[in-house]
Every structure is written in C-alpha cells, then in structure tokens.
Design a protein around this motif. Structure first.
Motif, PDB file in Angstrom:
ATOM      1  N   ALA A 108     -10.693   0.929  27.413  1.00  0.00           N
ATOM      2  CA  ALA A 108      -9.392   1.190  26.806  1.00  0.00           C
ATOM      3  C   ALA A 108      -9.536   1.635  25.359  1.00  0.00           C
ATOM      4  CB  ALA A 108      -8.521  -0.058  26.882  1.00  0.00           C
ATOM      5  N   GLY A 148     -13.272  -3.442  30.652  1.00  0.00           N
ATOM      6  CA  GLY A 148     -11.914  -2.892  30.546  1.00  0.00           C
ATOM      7  C   GLY A 148     -11.492  -2.670  29.109  1.00  0.00           C
ATOM      8  N   LEU A 149     -11.787  -3.619  28.237  1.00  0.00           N
ATOM      9  CA  LEU A 149     -11.439  -3.489  26.821  1.00  0.00           C
ATOM     10  C   LEU A 149     -12.168  -2.307  26.183  1.00  0.00           C
ATOM     11  CD1 LEU A 149      -9.915  -4.767  24.404  1.00  0.00           C
ATOM     12  CD2 LEU A 149     -11.974  -6.102  23.977  1.00  0.00           C
TER      13      LEU A 149
END
Length: 175
Positions: free
Chosen positions: A34, A30-31
């Motif tokens: 993003a 997810g990081l």
C-alpha cells in the motif's frame, strides 16, 4: 545448580502462535504494498516472512517452564506464574494421549494439578542427532534436580528400560 528449561507448548497455542506470525507477515506485506507499490513485491514478501517468523519464534521462546533451586517458573507470552517446590508431590514419566513419553509433575492445590515438562517420541535407539541429544540432556537435568529436591518419580518399566539401554540414563532410585 543452574536453571533447567523445559515445557511443552500445547497444540492450540502452537496454532495460535503460527497464526499470529502469518498475520504479521500478511500485514507487513500489505502495508508495504500500500505504501510503496507492487514494484518490489518480492522484497516485501521476504520482509513480511522474516517478520512473521521472528514474531512466531519470539512467542515460542517466551512459552517455557524453568526449574530452579528455589521455584518453578511457568511463563507464556502474556502471563507468568511461580510454583513453589512445596506444591510438587511427585513426578511421572508415562505415555500421553498421543503415545509420546510425557514427563510431568503432579501438584497439590491451586488451579492446575499437573505440569508437563517434556513430551518426546519413544526412544527406540541410541542418540542419533541434535534433537535426541538435547532431549537426553533435559531428561538428565530434570531427573537430577528432582533427585536433589527429593521428589519421587514414577517411571513406566518400558520407558525406564529404553532410557537405560539406549540413552544410558539409569532409572530413578528411591532414597
């Protein structure tokens, strides 16, 4: 004698370690998504999975019981304790609640009255792989250390017979 590594990670802690690994993997994916976008999604997934496996493996590696000549060290990822040999009153090799063979030490005093060192599937034949070989060596090392420390061991007759027949480990002798 060198230190003997043993220990059984309970199912609840195993589940927790796997969940932490999965959370780390999800968080990294997810990081990275993003920060860098979806263009390299496969690379971010591989990075997350590798990090998750690494964290899970580190947690499992840290969860151990180590028997030395001087004491017994019981470690988990965020705590550690030392049990002196004077607290050990005996050992037993019996069936556990899952029909596996469990080698445990009985302790006196303190909060815990039992310390499980091994939990293995029943031995039904000769050593057939690396897992069996490692478990046989652990049983031998633990048995030898307990013999040196003069700690009595109770072994169920069917376990003693199978260990003697298939793994060539003699039952403990009284001194």
């Amino acid at each position: 004698m060198s230190a003997v590594r043993a220990g059984v990670v309970p199912a609840s802690r195993s589940l927790l370690y796997c969940a932490v690994g999965a959370l780390v993997a999800t968080g990294i994916v997810g990081l990275c998504l993003a920060m860098f976008g979806i263009n390299r999604l496969f690379a971010w997934i591989l990075l997350g999975v590798a990090a998750g496996i690494g964290v899970g493996a580190a947690l499992f590696t840290r969860d151990v019981v180590e028997l030395t000549d001087h004491s017994i060290s019981v470690r988990a990822p965020f705590r550690a304790a030392t049990v002196p040999w004077e607290r050990v009153v005996g050992g037993r090799f019996t069936l556990d609640e899952h029909a596996r063979w469990a080698l445990a030490l009985d302790l006196n005093g303190g909060t815990s009255d039992e310390l499980v060192l091994l939990s293995i599937p029943p031995v039904v034949g000769p050593v057939s792989g690396a897992y069996d070989m490692r478990k046989r060596e652990q049983v031998r090392e633990i048995r030898e250390l307990l013999r040196i420390k003069r700690i009595p061991i109770t072994v169920l007759p069917e376990i003693a017979a199978a260990l003697s027949e298939h793994w060539q480990i003699a039952p403990p002798t009284a001194r």
